[in-house]
Design an enzyme around this catalytic site. Sequence first.
Site, short mmCIF file in Angstrom:
data_model
loop_
_atom_site.label_atom_id
_atom_site.label_comp_id
_atom_site.label_asym_id
_atom_site.label_seq_id
_atom_site.Cartn_x
_atom_site.Cartn_y
_atom_site.Cartn_z
N ASP A 1 0.92 -1.15 0.12
CA ASP A 1 0.01 -0.02 -0.02
C ASP A 1 0.88 1.18 -0.01
O ASP A 1 1.81 1.50 0.73
CB ASP A 1 -0.89 -0.05 1.37
N HIS B 1 -3.74 13.97 0.28
CA HIS B 1 -3.95 13.31 1.42
C HIS B 1 -2.83 13.23 2.56
O HIS B 1 -3.02 13.41 3.49
CB HIS B 1 -4.10 11.79 0.96
N GLU C 1 -10.51 3.83 3.78
CA GLU C 1 -9.59 4.43 2.94
C GLU C 1 -10.05 4.13 1.33
O GLU C 1 -9.94 3.00 1.03
CB GLU C 1 -8.16 4.33 3.28
N GLU D 1 -9.02 3.79 -2.09
CA GLU D 1 -8.11 3.81 -2.89
C GLU D 1 -8.27 2.92 -4.12
O GLU D 1 -9.19 2.23 -4.36
CB GLU D 1 -7.04 2.78 -2.10
N ASP E 1 -9.13 0.11 2.30
CA ASP E 1 -7.99 -0.06 3.20
C ASP E 1 -8.58 0.27 4.82
O ASP E 1 -8.43 1.16 4.92
CB ASP E 1 -6.79 0.72 2.94
N ARG F 1 -7.78 4.21 13.37
CA ARG F 1 -6.84 5.13 13.48
C ARG F 1 -6.31 5.30 15.14
O ARG F 1 -5.30 5.88 15.09
CB ARG F 1 -7.67 6.64 13.27
N GLN G 1 -3.35 2.90 15.06
CA GLN G 1 -2.30 3.36 14.18
C GLN G 1 -1.62 4.42 14.98
O GLN G 1 -0.42 4.50 14.92
CB GLN G 1 -2.87 4.14 12.71
N LYS H 1 -4.15 -1.59 10.08
CA LYS H 1 -4.39 -1.95 8.78
C LYS H 1 -4.26 -3.42 8.35
O LYS H 1 -4.40 -3.63 7.17
CB LYS H 1 -3.70 -1.04 7.92
N THR I 1 -8.93 -5.74 4.32
CA THR I 1 -8.91 -4.86 3.28
C THR I 1 -10.04 -5.33 2.19
O THR I 1 -9.74 -6.37 2.00
CB THR I 1 -7.51 -4.82 2.52
N GLU J 1 -9.73 12.68 7.33
CA GLU J 1 -9.73 13.96 6.55
C GLU J 1 -11.07 14.67 6.45
O GLU J 1 -11.21 15.94 6.63
CB GLU J 1 -9.20 13.78 5.24
MN MN Z 1 -3.99 2.70 2.76
#
Ligand code: MN
Length: 432
Positions: free
Chosen positions: A134, A141, A206, A208, A241, A245, A248, A261, A265, A379
Amino acid sequence: MTDPARCWVPGADRADGDFPIENLPWGVAVRPDRPGEPRVVCAIGDHALDLAEAAGFGMLEGLPPRVVAALRMPTLNAFMALGAADWSAARAHVRALLTDGPPSIERHARRDAVLLDRASLAMHVPAAIGDYTDFYASEHHATNVGSMFRPNQPLMPNWKHLPVGYHGRASSIVASGTPVRRPHGQTVSSDDGPPSFGPSKLLDHELEMGVFFGGAGNAMGERIPVASARGHLFGCVIVNDWSARDIQKWEYQPLGPFNAKNFCTSVSPWVVTLEALRPFCVPGPARREGDPAVLDYLRCDGDFVVDVKLEVLLASAAMREKGMAPTRISLGTFADMYWTMSQMLAHHTSTGCNMRPGDLLASGTISGPTKESRGCMLERTWRGTEPIMLGDGTERRFLQDGDELVIRGWCEGHGARRIGFGECRGVVLPAR
Ligand code: MN
């Protein structure tokens, strides 16, 4: 605008459809009358062509035996391993089966045995993914997230010189429709701890795009030059993904994300080929005045990004019970990337790291310049300080149990027929 050959499959020419004859994405599915036997399929309109069955009826005659053999496998890995000329030949053959003129199967006696109702299929992850990487390739971002956690230096000094990435977890990649279980982990209430163990409170998505590596893999010790990287890009899928948080935040230094993570996925099941995406490939990426020149091994004449429109929709359990439409929480484009797929692959292999057919490279969260184009809750709600209002009147800072997240992708304009990716969907289950 339109393909000169007529596709005879009913409904395949619907203007808002994802899978017209110009698309022909590959997937792996189990059909209801052949349980336990995944097979390669190709989407057309509301239907899918079963390639294993078609091979059995001699409908793939004319293709090289290696291509027919690959299309009879239970994953796409063998087909992905073949290379661009064979991918193109298979695509042209399938297209001919589904349009006028020989070897069309419109009037074939076994037509209904090979052309299946797409809604009846259980879609699988399309390849046995050996390795998953990834990246972190969107400047918007990286700048947004960086400015929340390091206001003085949003982008690290390396960011505009190399596509930052980490090695992800392949075993927990699931197909769209698989629920995601809220994970447990260590979290802290202040920066220095002490930690406690329990369900994540800050679950996020996420948005992606992922690309499957194809063609012969490079031997260990050999690099794939950026100029030949394009020939190794088999096709793209939507990737979600899922990220915790709070886990993380505590674990990521100094080696990057780990448990935050690795629990799930999601990928969309239809692999849209680079050949189908060609009309939507535009020169790129954009670099701003004052950005550093990239090193030679990452510089590529004619490099490109792909204008895939991407939207994220969210529906609470209550909204789905009431039959309410989901709320759109994000709309952006994959063209908004700082690093290209070719640059990611060239950088990945610049050490001689060996790639294998079916490996998945994901872009990292795709965010654009506007608030509406931010690709994750972190975000979009600016760390939870600007909640999103859903259609049922409730607020979201991060994902709650019962929420269903749907990502859709499609390409339109550029003088070409609209094509789509279908969707990547998942419901959040409570921690267990
Ligand atoms: Mn990601």
